[in-house]
Design a protein around this motif. Structure first.
Motif, PDB file in Angstrom:
ATOM      1  N   ARG A   1     -25.506 -58.904 100.847  1.00 54.91           N
ATOM      2  CA  ARG A   1     -26.532 -60.167 100.770  1.00 54.91           C
ATOM      3  C   ARG A   1     -25.512 -60.910  99.816  1.00 54.91           C
ATOM      4  NH1 ARG A   1     -29.803 -63.107  96.374  1.00 54.91           N
ATOM      5  NH2 ARG A   1     -31.118 -64.190  97.695  1.00 54.91           N
ATOM      6  N   LEU A   2     -25.276 -62.245 100.271  1.00 57.58           N
ATOM      7  CA  LEU A   2     -24.579 -63.136  99.214  1.00 57.58           C
ATOM      8  C   LEU A   2     -25.362 -64.328  99.178  1.00 57.58           C
ATOM      9  CD1 LEU A   2     -20.846 -63.999  99.477  1.00 57.58           C
ATOM     10  CD2 LEU A   2     -22.254 -65.811  99.499  1.00 57.58           C
ATOM     11  N   SER A   3     -25.569 -64.857  97.877  1.00 53.48           N
ATOM     12  CA  SER A   3     -26.047 -66.202  97.580  1.00 53.48           C
ATOM     13  C   SER A   3     -25.455 -67.320  97.094  1.00 53.48           C
ATOM     14  CB  SER A   3     -27.264 -65.462  96.650  1.00 53.48           C
ATOM     15  OG  SER A   3     -26.874 -65.177  95.325  1.00 53.48           O
ATOM     16  N   VAL A   4     -25.609 -68.303  97.622  1.00 49.50           N
ATOM     17  CA  VAL A   4     -24.668 -69.456  97.013  1.00 49.50           C
ATOM     18  C   VAL A   4     -25.771 -70.097  95.857  1.00 49.50           C
ATOM     19  CG1 VAL A   4     -23.643 -71.750  97.439  1.00 49.50           C
ATOM     20  CG2 VAL A   4     -23.659 -69.817  99.007  1.00 49.50           C
ATOM     21  N   MET A   5     -25.154 -70.222  94.813  1.00 45.30           N
ATOM     22  CA  MET A   5     -26.415 -70.923  93.906  1.00 45.30           C
ATOM     23  C   MET A   5     -25.743 -72.193  93.148  1.00 45.30           C
ATOM     24  SD  MET A   5     -27.848 -66.964  92.000  1.00 45.30           S
ATOM     25  CE  MET A   5     -26.084 -66.603  91.746  1.00 45.30           C
ATOM     26  N   ILE A   6     -26.499 -73.077  93.227  1.00 42.45           N
ATOM     27  CA  ILE A   6     -26.176 -74.380  92.648  1.00 42.45           C
ATOM     28  C   ILE A   6     -26.977 -74.789  91.429  1.00 42.45           C
ATOM     29  CG2 ILE A   6     -25.772 -76.931  93.267  1.00 42.45           C
ATOM     30  CD1 ILE A   6     -25.509 -76.022  96.114  1.00 42.45           C
ATOM     31  N   ARG A   7     -26.315 -74.997  90.537  1.00 45.67           N
ATOM     32  CA  ARG A   7     -27.079 -75.535  89.053  1.00 45.67           C
ATOM     33  C   ARG A   7     -26.601 -77.048  88.689  1.00 45.67           C
ATOM     34  NH1 ARG A   7     -25.606 -70.104  88.206  1.00 45.67           N
ATOM     35  NH2 ARG A   7     -27.143 -68.615  87.823  1.00 45.67           N
ATOM     36  N   VAL A   8     -27.447 -77.623  87.883  1.00 46.54           N
ATOM     37  CA  VAL A   8     -26.964 -78.884  87.415  1.00 46.54           C
ATOM     38  C   VAL A   8     -25.826 -78.407  86.267  1.00 46.54           C
ATOM     39  CG1 VAL A   8     -28.805 -78.738  85.722  1.00 46.54           C
ATOM     40  CG2 VAL A   8     -27.725 -81.046  86.114  1.00 46.54           C
TER      41      VAL A   8
ATOM     42  N   LEU B   1     -27.851 -65.447 102.128  1.00 43.22           N
ATOM     43  CA  LEU B   1     -27.183 -65.312 103.471  1.00 43.22           C
ATOM     44  C   LEU B   1     -26.930 -63.717 103.764  1.00 43.22           C
ATOM     45  CD1 LEU B   1     -24.415 -67.735 102.849  1.00 43.22           C
ATOM     46  CD2 LEU B   1     -26.270 -68.090 104.704  1.00 43.22           C
ATOM     47  N   GLY B   2     -27.147 -63.022 105.057  1.00 41.92           N
ATOM     48  CA  GLY B   2     -27.078 -61.819 105.164  1.00 41.92           C
ATOM     49  C   GLY B   2     -28.291 -61.005 105.021  1.00 41.92           C
ATOM     50  N   ASP B   3     -28.215 -59.964 104.253  1.00 39.53           N
ATOM     51  CA  ASP B   3     -29.646 -59.044 104.311  1.00 39.53           C
ATOM     52  C   ASP B   3     -30.591 -59.791 103.663  1.00 39.53           C
ATOM     53  OD1 ASP B   3     -30.848 -56.445 104.685  1.00 39.53           O
ATOM     54  OD2 ASP B   3     -30.775 -55.948 102.470  1.00 39.53           O
ATOM     55  N   GLU B   4     -32.041 -59.515 104.151  1.00 45.24           N
ATOM     56  CA  GLU B   4     -33.067 -60.153 103.575  1.00 45.24           C
ATOM     57  C   GLU B   4     -33.399 -59.429 102.354  1.00 45.24           C
ATOM     58  OE1 GLU B   4     -36.663 -61.431 105.810  1.00 45.24           O
ATOM     59  OE2 GLU B   4     -37.453 -59.927 104.786  1.00 45.24           O
TER      60      GLU B   4
ATOM     61  N   PRO C   1     -35.342 -64.559 103.891  1.00 51.32           N
ATOM     62  CA  PRO C   1     -34.513 -64.322 104.865  1.00 51.32           C
ATOM     63  C   PRO C   1     -33.204 -65.022 104.798  1.00 51.32           C
ATOM     64  CG  PRO C   1     -36.166 -66.015 105.529  1.00 51.32           C
ATOM     65  CD  PRO C   1     -36.323 -65.413 104.205  1.00 51.32           C
ATOM     66  N   SER C   2     -32.200 -64.560 105.588  1.00 51.10           N
ATOM     67  CA  SER C   2     -31.007 -65.315 105.676  1.00 51.10           C
ATOM     68  C   SER C   2     -31.135 -66.555 106.140  1.00 51.10           C
ATOM     69  CB  SER C   2     -30.037 -64.596 106.712  1.00 51.10           C
ATOM     70  OG  SER C   2     -28.722 -65.210 106.608  1.00 51.10           O
ATOM     71  N   GLY C   3     -30.500 -67.692 105.680  1.00 55.67           N
ATOM     72  CA  GLY C   3     -30.596 -69.110 106.031  1.00 55.67           C
ATOM     73  C   GLY C   3     -31.537 -69.793 104.990  1.00 55.67           C
TER      74      GLY C   3
ATOM     75  N   PRO D   1     -37.756 -72.043 104.327  1.00 59.21           N
ATOM     76  CA  PRO D   1     -37.464 -70.453 104.983  1.00 59.21           C
ATOM     77  C   PRO D   1     -36.285 -70.722 106.172  1.00 59.21           C
ATOM     78  CG  PRO D   1     -39.525 -71.378 105.718  1.00 59.21           C
ATOM     79  CD  PRO D   1     -39.180 -72.433 104.768  1.00 59.21           C
ATOM     80  N   THR D   2     -36.057 -71.583 106.874  1.00 61.18           N
ATOM     81  CA  THR D   2     -35.265 -71.687 108.008  1.00 61.18           C
ATOM     82  C   THR D   2     -34.435 -73.010 107.960  1.00 61.18           C
ATOM     83  OG1 THR D   2     -36.857 -72.681 109.260  1.00 61.18           O
ATOM     84  CG2 THR D   2     -36.808 -70.208 109.392  1.00 61.18           C
ATOM     85  N   TYR D   3     -33.826 -73.056 106.645  1.00 61.61           N
ATOM     86  CA  TYR D   3     -33.039 -74.443 106.582  1.00 61.61           C
ATOM     87  C   TYR D   3     -31.720 -74.287 107.325  1.00 61.61           C
ATOM     88  CZ  TYR D   3     -31.363 -78.657 104.399  1.00 61.61           C
ATOM     89  OH  TYR D   3     -30.920 -79.898 103.972  1.00 61.61           O
ATOM     90  N   PHE D   4     -30.798 -73.082 107.509  1.00 62.25           N
ATOM     91  CA  PHE D   4     -29.716 -73.436 108.004  1.00 62.25           C
ATOM     92  C   PHE D   4     -29.918 -72.431 109.129  1.00 62.25           C
ATOM     93  CE2 PHE D   4     -28.170 -74.203 103.678  1.00 62.25           C
ATOM     94  CZ  PHE D   4     -27.508 -75.124 103.894  1.00 62.25           C
ATOM     95  N   SER D   5     -29.165 -72.776 110.376  1.00 70.17           N
ATOM     96  CA  SER D   5     -29.090 -72.169 111.706  1.00 70.17           C
ATOM     97  C   SER D   5     -27.973 -71.384 111.356  1.00 70.17           C
ATOM     98  CB  SER D   5     -28.644 -73.008 112.909  1.00 70.17           C
ATOM     99  OG  SER D   5     -27.074 -73.364 112.531  1.00 70.17           O
TER     100      SER D   5
END
Length: 218
Positions: free
Chosen positions: A209-216, A157-160, A179-181, A19-23
């Motif tokens: 809101r922006l999401s960074v999505m990583i896949r295999v 990132l951004g809006d919840e 939540p963001s982060g 829930p709070t991985y990034f500062s």
């Protein structure tokens, strides 16, 4: 239909949540780099309009907003958001598949990405950026596993926003505010047996809101 808040041990099998991985500082760097990559894909006319905004009094005042993430977004009208995805699932969005990050332009970005990639179950990766407008959302769907692999890692990132998951067989729904982060991982059973959607959170102040999505990578 039964509906449950998804928290603690109540997560469906294959779902992990940080829930709070990034500062805040890390979030700002990652968001700024992501917006930079998306902005470069838009028309010269729209890029010029955004430059005028950021150089104006209104744009400078935007940096005085209380929210340190929302101040990095321009108004909705200054982005070329698509009304709908080809399959009708995503509404009011920009997106791109990312082949490289602008590490040379953003101090600390490389170390942030190393932290992010350390959460991935494997390292043969492909990255996708998805920017939702103030009213953007994603309807219930199941990812194409053949195209997107057996796991997906996502940074908010951004809006919840609220992640909703629905078990395909029983129809039981779970929800979790993002939540963001925060970062979540979907793999194995939750990838195959659950539909998922992204909607506005009840706590949301209706921001972008922006999401960074990583896949295999296949």
């Amino acid at each position: 239909m039964r509906y449950h808040n998804c928290s603690g041990s109540a997560f469906p099998p294959g779902f992990t949540f940080w829930p709070t991985y990034f500062s805040i500082a890390e979030q700002r760097t990652l968001l700024a780099a992501s917006l930079y990559k998306l902005d470069m894909l838009e028309t010269r006319h729209m890029r010029r309009r955004r430059n005028i905004f950021w150089n104006s009094k209104l744009g400078r005042e935007n940096h005085l907003e209380v929210d340190p993430l929302q101040e990095l977004f321009a108004p909705d009208s200054l982005y070329e958001f698509q009304e709908g995805h080809y399959d009708g699932v995503i509404r009011h969005f920009r997106e791109t598949h990312l082949s490289s990050w602008p590490n040379e332009r953003f101090d600390g970005l490389q170390s942030i990405l190393r932290r992010l990639h350390s959460l991935c179950p494997s390292q043969n990766l492909q990255t996708h950026l998805l920017h939702l407008s103030t009213h953007g959302h994603i309807d219930f769907h199941v990812d194409n596993i053949d195209a997107s692999g057996s796991w997906i890692l996502a940074v908010s990132l951004g809006d919840e926003r609220r992640l909703q998951m629905k078990e395909a067989k029983s129809g039981v729904e779970f929800h979790l505010d993002l939540p963001s982060g925060s970062v979540y991982l979907q793999r194995d059973e939750v990838r195959y047996n659950y539909l998922h959607a992204i909607r506005n959170s009840t706590k949301s102040h209706m921001g972008q809101r922006l999401s960074v999505m990583i896949r295999v990578s296949s």
